[in-house]
Design an enzyme around this catalytic site. Sequence first.
Site, PDB file in Angstrom:
ATOM      1  N   CYS A  13      33.416  -7.620 130.463  1.00 37.36           N
ATOM      2  CA  CYS A  13      32.597  -6.464 130.121  1.00 37.36           C
ATOM      3  C   CYS A  13      31.990  -6.750 128.742  1.00 37.36           C
ATOM      4  O   CYS A  13      32.356  -7.734 128.088  1.00 37.36           O
ATOM      5  CB  CYS A  13      33.459  -5.201 130.068  1.00 37.36           C
ATOM      6  N   HIS A  41      43.630 -10.674 128.311  1.00 35.41           N
ATOM      7  CA  HIS A  41      44.703 -11.038 129.242  1.00 35.41           C
ATOM      8  C   HIS A  41      44.260 -12.166 130.147  1.00 35.41           C
ATOM      9  O   HIS A  41      44.184 -12.012 131.362  1.00 35.41           O
ATOM     10  CB  HIS A  41      45.138  -9.810 130.050  1.00 35.41           C
ATOM     11  N   GLU A 125      45.302   0.611 123.164  1.00 34.71           N
ATOM     12  CA  GLU A 125      44.063   1.317 122.806  1.00 34.71           C
ATOM     13  C   GLU A 125      44.368   2.784 122.479  1.00 34.71           C
ATOM     14  O   GLU A 125      43.853   3.340 121.496  1.00 34.71           O
ATOM     15  CB  GLU A 125      43.056   1.258 123.969  1.00 34.71           C
TER      16      GLU A 125
END
Length: 281
Positions: A13, A41, A125
């Site tokens: 992304c 990851h 997050e």
Amino acid sequence: MPEILLAKSAGYCFGVKRATQMAFEAADEHEDICSLGPIIHSPQLVKRLEGQGVRVVDAVGAVENEAVIIRSHGITAGELDELKKKQVTIVDATCPFVKKAQEHAARLNGEGYHLVLVGEEEHPEVQGIISYAEKDRVHVVANVEQAEALPRFSRLAVIAQTTQAFDNFRDIIAVCLTKARELRVYNTICDATSVRQKEARDIASRVELMLVVGGYNSANTTRLAAICREIQPRTHHVETADDLDPAWFAGVVRVGVTAGASTPDWLIEQVLERIEEVGEK
Ligand code: F3S
């Protein structure tokens, strides 16, 4: 050879692409450098960065006199302060969408609102975002049941972890409407995840075999594979081209390929090449 339907949204992304670019650039620039946690990851990418001299540390305390990269989902305000005190070079690759959520948390807290953050409490997050508000005025809520258990407030604000599903966010907002006289909502969901999931569903419904490429430790890749499997049971989560089994391709006319947000392009390419090799046999 089977026809390959590759998802346009497969792979990085915006925020992850930006973070990886920043990490490679910083590795060129600084001899001593580390990242606070693995950048993404993807064990293969982390290995490449290690080859460029970027070591992974798991806590601010382990950062020595070296440059430090903050990964895309950000860190807590306390950790950032600690790094600043160490006077090391900080390469802040926090995704701008995550930054925005942190800013909303700080501002709304400053304006006296109680904050509901829709998300998974344990996720780094979320830990980062809530650290910008006072502990006793922030409530992490994962589902409608948890929202219903909230007390009443005079002024309430709702934001979301960037990867939350929109429907869950909307349903929790509906409950929050009954919990406060004044409600403010900021939609901090980033649609990269939902766009990728929607496209994966569409492709999985048109193929006889679906491959989802990404780290086995990547939650978003695992989720993507689960979504595809609901539609096409012949779905396999693979980490690299070596994981492909030629037996999967028996009788397959069309194969779909997608990849999680932390899967580098070169790994997707290798899987595509491998499909072509297998298909020619
Ligand atoms: Fe950023 Fe959205 Fe990716 S928040 S890290 S662009 S999933």
